[in-house]
Design a protein around this motif. Structure first.
Motif, PDB file in Angstrom:
ATOM      1  N   LEU A 249      12.056  11.314   2.071  1.00 22.99           N
ATOM      2  CA  LEU A 249      11.626  10.850   3.393  1.00 22.99           C
ATOM      3  C   LEU A 249      10.255  11.401   3.741  1.00 22.99           C
ATOM      4  O   LEU A 249       9.425  10.704   4.347  1.00 22.99           O
ATOM      5  N   ILE A 250       9.993  12.650   3.377  1.00 22.71           N
ATOM      6  CA  ILE A 250       8.672  13.245   3.619  1.00 22.71           C
ATOM      7  C   ILE A 250       7.594  12.466   2.878  1.00 22.71           C
ATOM      8  O   ILE A 250       6.536  12.150   3.436  1.00 22.71           O
ATOM      9  N   GLU A 251       7.857  12.142   1.621  1.00 22.71           N
ATOM     10  CA  GLU A 251       6.849  11.430   0.830  1.00 22.71           C
ATOM     11  C   GLU A 251       6.670   9.996   1.286  1.00 22.71           C
ATOM     12  O   GLU A 251       5.588   9.428   1.135  1.00 22.71           O
ATOM     13  N   MET A 252       7.708   9.382   1.845  1.00 29.32           N
ATOM     14  CA  MET A 252       7.559   8.042   2.413  1.00 29.32           C
ATOM     15  C   MET A 252       6.606   8.079   3.601  1.00 29.32           C
ATOM     16  O   MET A 252       5.756   7.184   3.763  1.00 29.32           O
ATOM     17  N   VAL A 253       6.708   9.130   4.429  1.00 30.26           N
ATOM     18  CA  VAL A 253       5.803   9.272   5.571  1.00 30.26           C
ATOM     19  C   VAL A 253       4.384   9.573   5.095  1.00 30.26           C
ATOM     20  O   VAL A 253       3.410   9.012   5.615  1.00 30.26           O
ATOM     21  N   ARG A 254       4.259  10.452   4.096  1.00 25.60           N
ATOM     22  CA  ARG A 254       2.921  10.765   3.570  1.00 25.60           C
ATOM     23  C   ARG A 254       2.254   9.501   3.032  1.00 25.60           C
ATOM     24  O   ARG A 254       1.066   9.253   3.275  1.00 25.60           O
ATOM     25  N   ALA A 255       3.017   8.686   2.294  1.00 23.09           N
ATOM     26  CA  ALA A 255       2.482   7.439   1.748  1.00 23.09           C
ATOM     27  C   ALA A 255       2.093   6.475   2.865  1.00 23.09           C
ATOM     28  O   ALA A 255       1.088   5.768   2.771  1.00 23.09           O
ATOM     29  N   ASP A 256       2.885   6.447   3.935  1.00 25.84           N
ATOM     30  CA  ASP A 256       2.587   5.573   5.072  1.00 25.84           C
ATOM     31  C   ASP A 256       1.286   5.981   5.740  1.00 25.84           C
ATOM     32  O   ASP A 256       0.456   5.129   6.112  1.00 25.84           O
ATOM     33  N   ILE A 257       1.071   7.288   5.908  1.00 24.75           N
ATOM     34  CA  ILE A 257      -0.167   7.779   6.519  1.00 24.75           C
ATOM     35  C   ILE A 257      -1.370   7.436   5.646  1.00 24.75           C
ATOM     36  O   ILE A 257      -2.418   6.990   6.134  1.00 24.75           O
ATOM     37  N   LYS A 258      -1.219   7.616   4.330  1.00 21.65           N
ATOM     38  CA  LYS A 258      -2.310   7.273   3.411  1.00 21.65           C
ATOM     39  C   LYS A 258      -2.641   5.791   3.489  1.00 21.65           C
ATOM     40  O   LYS A 258      -3.815   5.392   3.457  1.00 21.65           O
ATOM     41  N   ALA A 259      -1.596   4.958   3.566  1.00 20.88           N
ATOM     42  CA  ALA A 259      -1.802   3.506   3.588  1.00 20.88           C
ATOM     43  C   ALA A 259      -2.562   3.071   4.836  1.00 20.88           C
ATOM     44  O   ALA A 259      -3.362   2.129   4.790  1.00 20.88           O
TER      45      ALA A 259
ATOM     46  N   ASP B  98       0.835  -1.203   0.000  1.00 20.90           N
ATOM     47  CA  ASP B  98       0.000   0.000   0.000  1.00 20.90           C
ATOM     48  C   ASP B  98       0.876   1.262   0.000  1.00 20.90           C
ATOM     49  O   ASP B  98       0.585   2.237  -0.706  1.00 20.90           O
ATOM     50  N   VAL B  99       1.944   1.249   0.799  1.00 15.12           N
ATOM     51  CA  VAL B  99       2.847   2.401   0.832  1.00 15.12           C
ATOM     52  C   VAL B  99       3.502   2.591  -0.534  1.00 15.12           C
ATOM     53  O   VAL B  99       3.610   3.721  -1.042  1.00 15.12           O
ATOM     54  N   MET B 100       3.924   1.496  -1.153  1.00 14.89           N
ATOM     55  CA  MET B 100       4.539   1.575  -2.481  1.00 14.89           C
ATOM     56  C   MET B 100       3.574   2.139  -3.513  1.00 14.89           C
ATOM     57  O   MET B 100       3.976   2.876  -4.419  1.00 14.89           O
ATOM     58  N   ALA B 101       2.306   1.788  -3.389  1.00 20.13           N
ATOM     59  CA  ALA B 101       1.306   2.273  -4.347  1.00 20.13           C
ATOM     60  C   ALA B 101       1.044   3.766  -4.174  1.00 20.13           C
ATOM     61  O   ALA B 101       0.798   4.481  -5.155  1.00 20.13           O
ATOM     62  N   HIS B 102       1.094   4.265  -2.926  1.00 20.44           N
ATOM     63  CA  HIS B 102       0.807   5.680  -2.673  1.00 20.44           C
ATOM     64  C   HIS B 102       2.004   6.582  -2.942  1.00 20.44           C
ATOM     65  O   HIS B 102       1.842   7.745  -3.307  1.00 20.44           O
ATOM     66  N   TYR B 103       3.212   6.075  -2.764  1.00 20.91           N
ATOM     67  CA  TYR B 103       4.408   6.921  -2.865  1.00 20.91           C
ATOM     68  C   TYR B 103       4.525   7.656  -4.207  1.00 20.91           C
ATOM     69  O   TYR B 103       4.790   8.868  -4.225  1.00 20.91           O
ATOM     70  N   PRO B 104       4.328   6.996  -5.353  1.00 22.14           N
ATOM     71  CA  PRO B 104       4.514   7.715  -6.638  1.00 22.14           C
ATOM     72  C   PRO B 104       3.466   8.777  -6.924  1.00 22.14           C
ATOM     73  O   PRO B 104       3.601   9.514  -7.909  1.00 22.14           O
ATOM     74  N   GLN B 105       2.431   8.867  -6.097  1.00 25.68           N
ATOM     75  CA  GLN B 105       1.416   9.892  -6.336  1.00 25.68           C
ATOM     76  C   GLN B 105       1.995  11.289  -6.185  1.00 25.68           C
ATOM     77  O   GLN B 105       1.540  12.237  -6.832  1.00 25.68           O
ATOM     78  N   GLU B 106       2.995  11.453  -5.329  1.00 23.17           N
ATOM     79  CA  GLU B 106       3.636  12.753  -5.128  1.00 23.17           C
ATOM     80  C   GLU B 106       4.991  12.844  -5.831  1.00 23.17           C
ATOM     81  O   GLU B 106       5.402  13.920  -6.251  1.00 23.17           O
ATOM     82  N   LEU B 107       5.698  11.726  -5.933  1.00 23.69           N
ATOM     83  CA  LEU B 107       6.999  11.685  -6.622  1.00 23.69           C
ATOM     84  C   LEU B 107       6.963  10.612  -7.706  1.00 23.69           C
ATOM     85  O   LEU B 107       7.536   9.528  -7.548  1.00 23.69           O
ATOM     86  N   PRO B 108       6.287  10.878  -8.826  1.00 23.90           N
ATOM     87  CA  PRO B 108       6.216   9.875  -9.892  1.00 23.90           C
ATOM     88  C   PRO B 108       7.592   9.616 -10.502  1.00 23.90           C
ATOM     89  O   PRO B 108       8.463  10.480 -10.480  1.00 23.90           O
ATOM     90  N   TYR B 109       7.766   8.421 -11.006  1.00 30.69           N
ATOM     91  CA  TYR B 109       8.993   8.000 -11.698  1.00 30.69           C
ATOM     92  C   TYR B 109      10.189   7.821 -10.754  1.00 30.69           C
ATOM     93  O   TYR B 109      11.294   7.579 -11.224  1.00 30.69           O
ATOM     94  N   ASP B 110       9.971   7.966  -9.429  1.00 32.13           N
ATOM     95  CA  ASP B 110      11.082   7.807  -8.487  1.00 32.13           C
ATOM     96  C   ASP B 110      11.228   6.320  -8.147  1.00 32.13           C
ATOM     97  O   ASP B 110      10.695   5.833  -7.145  1.00 32.13           O
ATOM     98  N   TRP B 111      11.976   5.607  -8.962  1.00 37.09           N
ATOM     99  CA  TRP B 111      12.132   4.151  -8.824  1.00 37.09           C
ATOM    100  C   TRP B 111      12.818   3.792  -7.510  1.00 37.09           C
ATOM    101  O   TRP B 111      12.414   2.859  -6.817  1.00 37.09           O
ATOM    102  N   TYR B 112      13.842   4.542  -7.132  1.00 33.46           N
ATOM    103  CA  TYR B 112      14.578   4.232  -5.907  1.00 33.46           C
ATOM    104  C   TYR B 112      13.743   4.536  -4.668  1.00 33.46           C
ATOM    105  O   TYR B 112      13.846   3.826  -3.653  1.00 33.46           O
TER     106      TYR B 112
END
Length: 439
Positions: A348-358, A250-264
Motif C-alpha cells: 500500500l505504501i508503494e502504491m501511494v509512492r507510485a501515485d505521487i510520482k505519476a 503511469d502508476v503501474m509503470a512507477h510501482y515496480p521501481q520500489e517493488l520489482p517482480y511484484d505482479w499482484y
C-alpha cells in the motif's frame, strides 16, 4: 474402400477409444493423390509418439515432411501428424485439409484445388510458433499475418506479450492483422488462455502490455470497465488534466521501481482507480470521485471473478484496491498503528509512492507518515506523556497516589489515539478529567 483407408480408419477408432482424437486428412484428396504403387495415408492425432507406441508397438519416429511417426501395415504406409489442439483457432482452420506430403503429391499430379492455396498444415509446436525470429528486432507473424492468426487467435495476445516483455515494436502488417482480429480473439481464445498469457508479462512491463491491449481494442471487450477510464478526465495537478487511464498506466509503470517482480501489486495498481467510473461527479468546476476506493474494490471483485482468478488472488487485489487511499492522508499515531496492522501495508505504501510520482505531487503527507511509521515501532508503554506526574499534580492539586497514575495513563492513551497532540491540549485534557473525577 481401399484397404489402406480401412486400416487408417481402424487406427483412428482405436486412438479415439483410448481418449484421444484422430482423423484421416482429406480422404477424397488422398484417394486422388496416391496413384500407383504403395498407398500412403496421412492421419492427424493429438496422441504423442510414446503413447502411440504403447498401442501400436511397430510405430516408428520420423521427421519426414513434419510427420512425427510412421506405421507400415501390409496395405501401405500411414504417417501421423500433430493435430491442432489450440482452442483459439478459427473453426474453418482447425482441421487439416492437406499435409506437406499430400501437397507435394498434388503438385506432381497437377490437382491442387484453389481453396488449398493457404491450407492448414499440421506442424510440430515450437516455442515461438507462428512468429518470425525475434532477432529481426520486431514482433512479426510468419506468412500471411491474417491467416497465421486464424490458426490460433491467442497469437494476438502473445504478440502483445512479446512486444511488452522484449521491448520490441510490432511489425505493421502484423499489427493490422491483430487490430482486424480483435473481436475474434475474444470469440475464439478462452479467457483462461488470455489470462495465462497475461501472467507471463513481467510486472515492470505490465503498463506497456495493458496499453497494447487498449490500442488493439482487445481490452474493450475483455475489461470494458478499464477501457472506459480513457474517457474520464481528472486533475493531474494544479495546471494539468489527464485521463484516469493514462494515470493508471503511469502508476503501474512507477510501482515496480520500489517493488520489482511484484505482479499482484502491479495488477492492483491497474484496478486502483476503476471505481472512478461509478463515482465520478462534476461539481464546482472540477471532478470528484469520493469513495472510489471502496466502490473500486467491489468492481474489481466482479471483474476478476469474471476472468476466473482464484479466490485468494481476488481477495488480495481487492484488499489493496480497498485500502490504497489510507496512506495518502496525514495519519495520527492511532491512524498509523491501525495502518501498520494491515497485512499488506508495504504494498500500500508503494502504491501511494507510485501515485505521487505519476502526478508529480507533493510528498508532504507521505514523508510525515513515513516518520510516524518509524515512531510506531516504539511500544506504546515506552512512549512518554506530554505532562509528567509532577506537572499533573501541580495542575490538579492532587497528592501523590494512584489517581495521578490513572490520569497519566489516560493522557498517554489520548496521545496515542491522536486526541491530544500538544502541551496545551494535554493541559486542557488533564483539567477536564480532574474536574470530572472530583464530581
Amino acid at each position: 474402400m481401399n484397404p489402406s483407408f480401412k486400416e487408417a480408419a481402424t487406427l483412428c477408432k482405436t486412438i479415439m477409444r483410448n481418449g484421444y482424437d484422430a482423423y484421416v486428412v482429406n480422404a477424397r484428396l488422398q484417394d486422388k493423390a496416391h496413384g500407383q504403387g504403395s498407398v500412403e495415408i496421412d492421419i492427424c492425432t493429438d496422441m504423442s509418439l510414446p503413447d502411440l507406441q504403447k498401442i501400436f508397438p511397430t510405430v516408428e519416429a520420423t521427421e519426414t515432411d513434419t510427420a512425427f511417426a510412421v506405421f507400415r501395415p501390409e496395405s501401405g504406409i500411414i504417417f501421423f501428424y500433430p493435430a491442432d489442439t489450440e482452442d483459439g483457432s478459427h473453426p474453418e482452420d482447425c482441421v487439416a485439409m492437406v499435409t506437406p506430403r499430400l501437397l507435394k503429391k498434388l503438385q506432381d499430379t497437377g490437382e491442387i484445388p484453389l481453396h488449398l492455396a493457404c491450407p492448414y498444415l499440421p506442424r510440430p509446436k515450437e516455442l515461438h510458433d507462428g512468429f518470425a525470429d525475434l532477432e529481426s528486432g520486431e514482433i512479426r507473424l510468419v506468412g500471411i499475418p491474417d491467416q497465421t492468426l486464424r490458426q490460433n487467435y491467442l497469437r494476438a495476445v502473445r504478440a502483445l506479450r512479446f512486444s511488452a516483455n522484449y521491448n520490441l515494436p510490432i511489425e505493421h502488417n502484423t499489427w493490422m492483422a491483430i487490430l482486424r482480429a480483435a473481436r475474434r480473439v475474444l470469440d475464439y481464445a478462452s479467457t483462461n488462455d488470455i489470462i495465462d498469457e497475461w501472467r507471463k508479462v513481467e510486472a515492470e512491463n505490465m503498463a506497456a502490455f495493458v496499453r497494447l491491449l487498449y490500442e488493439s481494442m482487445i481490452l474493450h471487450g475483455l475489461i470494458p470497465e478499464l477501457a472506459a477510464m480513457a474517457r474520464i478526465r481528472q486533475q493531474k495537478n494544479e495546471t494539468e488534466e489527464e485521463t484516469v487511464f493514462d494515470h493508471t498506466l503511469d502508476v503501474m509503470a512507477h510501482y515496480p521501481q520500489e517493488l520489482p517482480y511484484d505482479w499482484y501489486g502491479a495488477l492492483a495498481c491497474l484496478f486502483h482507480d476503476v471505481g472512478k467510473l461509478h463515482t465520478a461527479e462534476f461539481f464546482d468546476g472540477r471532478w470528484t470521485f469520493y469513495q472510489h476506493h471502496r466502490v473500486g474494490a467491489k468492481v474489481t471483485r466482479k471483474i476478476l471473478s469474471r476472468l476466473h482468478f482464484p479466490p485468494e488472488e481476488v481477495d488480495l487485489v481487492c484488499f489493496l484496491v480497498r485500502h490504497h487511499m489510507r496512506f495518502h492522508f496525514m495519519l495520527t499515531d492511532r491512524g498509523i498503528r491501525r495502518f501498520k496492522a494491515l497485512d499488506e501495508y508495504p504494498r500500500l505504501i508503494e502504491m501511494v509512492r507510485a501515485d505521487i510520482k505519476a502526478r508529480g505531487g507533493s510528498y508532504k503527507e507521505f514523508n510525515h507518515n513515513m516518520k510516524m511509521l518509524d515512531r510506531s515501532d516504539t511500544p506504546e508503554d515506552m512512549l512518554e506523556p506530554l505532562l509528567n506526574g509532577g506537572r499533573i499534580m501541580q495542575l490538579t492539586g492532587l497528592k501523590p497516589g494512584p489517581a495521578v497514575g490513572l490520569l497519566r495513563d489516560a493522557l498517554l492513551k489520548a496521545q496515542i489515539s491522536g486526541d491530544v497532540t500538544s502541551v496545551d491540549e494535554a493541559v486542557a485534557f488533564v483539567a477536564r478529567h480532574s474536574a470530572a473525577d472530583s464530581l
